[in-house]
Structures are given as C-alpha cells and as structure tokens.
Design an enzyme around this catalytic site. Structure first.
Site, PDB file in Angstrom:
ATOM      1  N   ASP A  12       0.879  -1.164   0.000  1.00  0.00           N
ATOM      2  CA  ASP A  12       0.000   0.000   0.000  1.00  0.00           C
ATOM      3  C   ASP A  12       0.918   1.216   0.000  1.00  0.00           C
ATOM      4  O   ASP A  12       1.592   1.497   0.996  1.00  0.00           O
ATOM      5  CB  ASP A  12      -0.870  -0.053   1.273  1.00  0.00           C
ATOM      6  N   TYR A 230       1.244  -0.126  14.857  1.00  0.00           N
ATOM      7  CA  TYR A 230       0.275  -0.247  13.773  1.00  0.00           C
ATOM      8  C   TYR A 230       0.583   0.765  12.674  1.00  0.00           C
ATOM      9  O   TYR A 230       0.620   1.955  12.917  1.00  0.00           O
ATOM     10  CB  TYR A 230      -1.148  -0.013  14.305  1.00  0.00           C
ATOM     11  N   LYS A 233      -2.560  -2.444   7.321  1.00  0.00           N
ATOM     12  CA  LYS A 233      -2.902  -3.861   7.372  1.00  0.00           C
ATOM     13  C   LYS A 233      -1.921  -4.727   6.605  1.00  0.00           C
ATOM     14  O   LYS A 233      -1.270  -4.280   5.687  1.00  0.00           O
ATOM     15  CB  LYS A 233      -4.296  -4.063   6.769  1.00  0.00           C
TER      16      LYS A 233
HETATM   17  C1  F6R Z   1      -6.045   1.212   6.336  1.00  0.00           C
HETATM   18  C2  F6R Z   1      -7.207   0.860   7.136  1.00  0.00           C
HETATM   19  C3  F6R Z   1      -8.103   1.935   7.587  1.00  0.00           C
HETATM   20  C4  F6R Z   1      -7.438   2.934   8.519  1.00  0.00           C
HETATM   21  C5  F6R Z   1      -8.445   4.004   8.964  1.00  0.00           C
HETATM   22  C6  F6R Z   1      -7.781   5.116   9.737  1.00  0.00           C
HETATM   23  O1  F6R Z   1      -5.713   0.224   5.436  1.00  0.00           O
HETATM   24  O2  F6R Z   1      -7.421  -0.271   7.424  1.00  0.00           O
HETATM   25  O3  F6R Z   1      -9.242   1.362   8.207  1.00  0.00           O
HETATM   26  O4  F6R Z   1      -6.894   2.290   9.636  1.00  0.00           O
HETATM   27  O5  F6R Z   1      -9.065   4.589   7.845  1.00  0.00           O
HETATM   28  O6  F6R Z   1      -6.845   5.702   8.929  1.00  0.00           O
HETATM   29  P1  F6R Z   1      -5.868   6.864   9.394  1.00  0.00           P
HETATM   30  O7  F6R Z   1      -5.234   6.402  10.677  1.00  0.00           O
HETATM   31  O8  F6R Z   1      -4.913   7.002   8.252  1.00  0.00           O
HETATM   32  O9  F6R Z   1      -6.739   8.083   9.595  1.00  0.00           O
HETATM   33 MG    MG Z   2      -4.977  -2.437   2.185  1.00  0.00          MG
HETATM   34 MG    MG Z   3      -4.093   1.946   3.481  1.00  0.00          MG
END
Ligand code: F6R
Ligand code: MG
Ligand code: MG
Length: 382
Positions: A12, A230, A233
């Site tokens: 990603d 973290y 994913k």
């Molecule tokens: C990314 C994912 C999303 C993010 C969520 C929060 O692949 O699984 O669910 O964890 O959108 O994103 P941030 O922390 O970038 O605001």
């Molecule tokens: Mg992904």
């Molecule tokens: Mg992402």
C-alpha cells in the site's frame, strides 16, 4: 518441462480519498516500471492490479523464490510510485515502505509477498487471491476447505490423485524468527484445525500435494512486526494452482462462498465478513470495508501469463455478498463492543493502548462510591 516462478509482491503506497483505492497513475507507473523489468530480462511477464488500496504486482520469471533482482524491481516500482504519490499528496503515500534502502529481499521491509516455483504442467491454470482490510490468517479457512474438506472439494473423494491428501506448511507468525510446522491431511486434520483456528497466530505458508507437488503459497508478512506499531494492514495474497490432480478451479472458488469473519476491518481493529468481489468492487468504502477479496485466474504458459479472468465477477457469488453484507450490517450495530471490535490482545499493535494508558492510573483497589453533591436546603428552611 518449463520451470517458472510466480511472484506476487504487494504494498500500500497510497490511495485515493483515504484508504480506498489505488489511483490510476500508480497503475501506469507500475506497468511502466515492470515493462522495463521485462526489457531487462529480470521478469518474463507481469500483471498489475489492486486489492482496494494495495498495489499488486503479479510477475513471472525463472529465478526462484526470493530472487534479489526481482524483489529489487518490485521495491523500485514501489519507491517510484511512492515518490509520485507524495508529489500528488495522495493519502498515506508510502505507507508500507518501512525501510530507506533495499537490502536483498522485500521481506521485513514492508511489502508482502507470496511466491512459488512450478514445473509447468501441460496446462497450468492458477488463481491469485488478493485481500484488503484483513490479515494473512484470513486465508486459513478457505485454504483448509479447498485442500482438506470433502464437503467443499469433491475431488478429495472422487479423484484418486487427490485422495492421498495434502501437506500443510503452517507458520507461527508471532515468532520473531520464522517458525514452521508440516502437517498432513486427512491424517492430522484435527491438529491442523487446532492451529489454523488461531488465525492471528498460525497461518498457512504453503500447501503441497501428498506427493510433494506445490499447490498453494500465501504471504505471511506482518507489518507491525516490522514497524513495532500499527502502520496499516498486512493484507494478504495467495497463489493457488488448480485442476489435473489438484482441486478444480470451481472447488478453489467454492471455498469462498461463506463470508467468514476475519480481523482487520476499520483501523485494523474490527472483525467483519470477507466479501468475494469482482475488480470493479475492489474498493473498501463502508466503515473502510467490509474486508474483501478479489481473485484473478490465469493460464501460465511458458512463463507468460494468459488472462486474467475476474473470478468473483459472477452472479453466483451474489448470495455470498448479500449474506456478507447482512452480517456486516448486524456487526456494525454492536459498534465498539467485542466481538465486532477485536479482543484486547489483538489490539496490542493498534492505537487503543494509548487511550487505555490514560485510564490505567485512575484504577484503585477499593470500589469507588461517587461523592454526592451537598443538598441546597435554603428553600425548605423558610
Ligand atoms: C487502512 C485501514 C483503515 C485505517 C483508517 C484510519 O488500510 O485499514 O481502516 O486504519 O481509515 O486511517 P488513518 O489512521 O490514516 O486516519
Ligand atoms: Mg490495504
Ligand atoms: Mg491503506
């Protein structure tokens, strides 16, 4: 016989409007970069696609697993893409790029990879499965069903070539040093299930037919194990060979007809059903999900990829998707409660511990009785 290596390397490196979908300019940049790789004879052929916000590089070559120049080609492709994504301020640009310089192999550097060396059969149908908003253990259940469940795979009962069963190579992904165990089905089915049921810890790395023929390979890379926190994913990929003494493509796909619950939805902190979708639906929207998997079918022909067929782009999977969406809707009603929200130990690498830390020092050893406010008696005294 032609020996071909199939390498699927993914990362990603930035997505549109949040963590939704890989932008077109990244596909173009990746195709350009891999085309150069073909010209330089690093790889034979490639196909570029996406699973939601993950850029997926499907490549064939003849250099074996972990080949440095193939991994470097993928790494450079991700680096070039990251640069472009940063220039255009694309969201989470370079998210899975966790090292400054390439050191021989993408393993432990952020991107995920599944690889397999095959001796091409007279005809070589394969499927590549790529999932978003989930983890490598998401493939435990469907792969068990494909290779070990006769209620899924009729060939286990009917075809003498499958009758002897399969060998599972299972990895303990919580160990710092990769650790593997080999188990044979049907003889050790219960033991296999005892491990594979713990999807966050034990994941399938490879599957071989009883006679040693390689038939499946899964990425087992854990991002938090690399970053220590973290960062996104560990969305997994899997390569599966089908037919002629292996599960038929229809048996491979049948294993995805039950939208089983997987971890990794929203902030890597929720469980949700895995929806099998066509490429046009390979974008996670509702609550950043639900988690989904795309499947592409190819024929590998003298090192060249013929195809793909968009395997889940079929009305036959509508019922699975509908069921999955109903489960998703039900789970969302539970909001921040388990089991929709993952258990505490599974949240260890998310941002929850930061929030919990602020509550921790307010715990005392005796039950607290809140103080009552002093009564205002001025009116009744008159
Ligand atoms: C990314 C994912 C999303 C993010 C969520 C929060 O692949 O699984 O669910 O964890 O959108 O994103 P941030 O922390 O970038 O605001
Ligand atoms: Mg992904
Ligand atoms: Mg992402």
């Amino acid at each position: 016989m032609v020996e071909t290596t199939i390498s699927v390397i993914k990362a990603d490196i930035g997505s549109l409007a949040g963590h939704i979908v890989v932008p077109d300019f990244l596909f173009e940049a990746a195709r350009k970069s891999l085309k150069e790789g073909v010209n330089q004879k690093i790889i034979n052929d490639f196909y570029v696609t996406n699973a939601g916000d993950d850029l997926e590089l499907i490549m064939t070559h003849n250099k074996g697993e972990g080949a440095e120049d193939v991994h470097k080609l993928a790494w450079d492709t991700f680096m070039k893409g990251t640069e472009l994504a940063r220039e255009k301020k694309i969201y989470a640009a370079g998210q899975d790029i966790l090292a400054d310089t390439f050191s021989g192999n993408v393993k432990g550097m952020g991107p995920g990879s599944a690889e397999m060396v095959i001796e091409e059969r007279r005809s070589e149908p394969i499927a590549i499965f790529m999932a978003d908003k989930t983890e490598p253990g998401a493939f435990n259940l469907p792969l068990y069903k494909m290779f070990a469940d006769p209620f899924n795979t009729a060939g286990l009962v009917i075809d003498p070539n499958l009758h002897d069963g399969f060998r599972f190579i299972i990895q303990d992904i919580m160990k710092d040093i990769p650790c593997f165990i080999e188990m044979k089905t049907p003889e050790e089915s219960y033991d296999v299930l005892a491990l594979l049921g713990s999807t966050g810890r034990y994941t399938i790395k490879k599957v071989y037919r009883a006679d040693g023929m390689i038939t499946a390979s899964v990425s087992t890379d854990k991002l938090h194990a690399v970053a220590g926190k973290y960062v996104g994913k560990d969305d997994p990929v899997a390569i599966i060979r089908a037919h002629s003494g292996l599960p038929a493509m229809g048996e491979v796909l049948e294993a995805f007809t039950m939208p089983h619950l997987v971890s990794g939805w929203m902030r890597g902190s929720h469980a949700g059903p895995l929806l099998p979708v066509g490429l046009k639906d390979s974008r996670c929207t509702r609550f950043d999900g639900p988690p989904r998997v795309v499947g592409l079918g190819f024929q590998v022909s003298n090192g060249v990829l013929i195809g793909p067929v968009d395997l889940f782009d079929d009305v036959a999977f509508d019922i699975t998707r509908q069921r999955g969406m109903e489960i998703a809707d039900y789970l969302r009603r539970i909001g921040p409660f388990q089991p929709h929200r993952l258990a505490e130990h599974e949240m260890e690498y998310t941002t929850l511990p930061k929030v919990l830390a602020s509550c921790e020092n307010r715990f005392v050893e005796e039950e607290i009785v809140p103080k009552t406010k002093a009564k205002d008696t001025s009116e009744s005294a008159e």
